[in-house]
Design a protein around this motif. Structure first.
Motif, PDB file in Angstrom:
ATOM      1  N   PHE A 165      10.558   8.941  -4.277  1.00  0.00           N
ATOM      2  CA  PHE A 165       9.309   9.843  -4.239  1.00  0.00           C
ATOM      3  C   PHE A 165       8.875  10.083  -5.364  1.00  0.00           C
ATOM      4  N   VAL A 166       9.968   9.867  -6.473  1.00  0.00           N
ATOM      5  CA  VAL A 166       9.171   9.748  -7.917  1.00  0.00           C
ATOM      6  C   VAL A 166       8.535   9.000  -7.819  1.00  0.00           C
ATOM      7  N   SER A 167       9.806   7.663  -7.195  1.00  0.00           N
ATOM      8  CA  SER A 167       9.492   6.459  -8.410  1.00  0.00           C
ATOM      9  C   SER A 167       8.496   5.530  -7.623  1.00  0.00           C
ATOM     10  N   ALA A 168       7.980   6.440  -6.558  1.00  0.00           N
ATOM     11  CA  ALA A 168       6.295   5.652  -6.052  1.00  0.00           C
ATOM     12  C   ALA A 168       5.670   7.213  -6.522  1.00  0.00           C
ATOM     13  N   LEU A 227       5.593   7.481  -9.520  1.00  0.00           N
ATOM     14  CA  LEU A 227       4.952   7.177 -10.836  1.00  0.00           C
ATOM     15  C   LEU A 227       4.391   5.721 -10.216  1.00  0.00           C
ATOM     16  N   GLY A 228       5.099   4.586  -9.766  1.00  0.00           N
ATOM     17  CA  GLY A 228       3.984   3.232  -9.274  1.00  0.00           C
ATOM     18  C   GLY A 228       3.335   3.528  -9.092  1.00  0.00           C
ATOM     19  N   LEU A 229       2.272   4.257  -8.085  1.00  0.00           N
ATOM     20  CA  LEU A 229       1.283   4.529  -8.321  1.00  0.00           C
ATOM     21  C   LEU A 229       0.589   4.992  -9.330  1.00  0.00           C
ATOM     22  N   GLN A 258      -3.949  -3.899  -3.552  1.00  0.00           N
ATOM     23  CA  GLN A 258      -2.672  -4.351  -2.944  1.00  0.00           C
ATOM     24  C   GLN A 258      -1.522  -3.684  -4.303  1.00  0.00           C
ATOM     25  N   LYS A 259      -2.530  -3.244  -5.040  1.00  0.00           N
ATOM     26  CA  LYS A 259      -1.543  -2.669  -6.308  1.00  0.00           C
ATOM     27  C   LYS A 259      -1.704  -1.277  -5.542  1.00  0.00           C
ATOM     28  N   ILE A 260      -2.497  -0.505  -5.598  1.00  0.00           N
ATOM     29  CA  ILE A 260      -2.451   0.811  -5.213  1.00  0.00           C
ATOM     30  C   ILE A 260      -1.963   1.374  -3.564  1.00  0.00           C
ATOM     31  N   THR A 310       4.623   4.850   0.564  1.00  0.00           N
ATOM     32  CA  THR A 310       5.735   4.459   0.033  1.00  0.00           C
ATOM     33  C   THR A 310       5.609   6.362  -0.292  1.00  0.00           C
ATOM     34  N   LEU A 311       4.730   6.957  -0.662  1.00  0.00           N
ATOM     35  CA  LEU A 311       5.137   7.772  -1.612  1.00  0.00           C
ATOM     36  C   LEU A 311       4.502   9.103  -0.139  1.00  0.00           C
ATOM     37  N   VAL A 312       3.539   8.619   0.865  1.00  0.00           N
ATOM     38  CA  VAL A 312       3.607   9.406   1.889  1.00  0.00           C
ATOM     39  C   VAL A 312       4.381   9.249   2.954  1.00  0.00           C
ATOM     40  N   ALA A 313       5.948   8.001   2.841  1.00  0.00           N
ATOM     41  CA  ALA A 313       6.826   8.028   3.696  1.00  0.00           C
ATOM     42  C   ALA A 313       8.472   9.107   3.286  1.00  0.00           C
TER      43      ALA A 313
END
Length: 138
Positions: free
Chosen positions: A44-47, A49-51, A66-68, A74-77
């Motif tokens: 969750f935290v890595s997603a 940060l990636g977002l 494709q980047k967002i 992943t954040l929602v999952a």
């Protein structure tokens, strides 16, 4: 939910001493549950940060789907996995408390009924349940 062995999930190496201590001092199901919650939280935290880095690194006019979308999914999952685990644990605790409460109440009622029906004229008890019930009714 797929059966995933928590030992196969990549975790940063600096957390190995903490996780090995937890796995040695806790029962395996509890340590696996904590490890699974921790890995979902880490995802969750890595997603997040990636977002955030995908959104901050460019202006809104240059945002690419494709980047967002992948970090957003992943954040929602990861959020849904964490929410499901917390709700399940809460349900287990509440159900256990409910069963203990009503078990104690049923046991107290059984003890009261046994005491009420078991007393009688002699030390061996009265004439049984039928005699006690007829004595109560009549």
């Amino acid at each position: 939910m797929a059966n995933v062995d928590p030992q196969q999930i990549p975790i940063p190496a600096f957390l190995d001493p903490l996780l090995s201590y937890l796995s040695s001092s806790l029962p395996p199901p509890v340590s696996n549950a904590i490890l699974t919650l921790f890995t979902h939280g880490l995802a969750f935290v890595s997603a997040l940060l990636g977002l955030g880095s995908a959104l901050i690194s460019s202006s809104p006019s240059e945002w690419d789907v494709q980047k967002i979308v992948p970090p957003l999914l992943t954040l929602v999952a990861a959020y849904l996995a964490l929410a499901s685990a917390v709700r399940t644990a809460t349900w287990v605790i509440r159900t256990t408390a409910w069963m203990v409460k009503w078990g104690v109440i049923a046991a107290a009622m059984s003890v009261a009924a046994a005491w009420l029906f078991g007393r009688g004229e002699n030390a061996g008890g009265g004439g049984g349940i039928v005699a006690s019930l007829t004595g109560m009714v009549l």
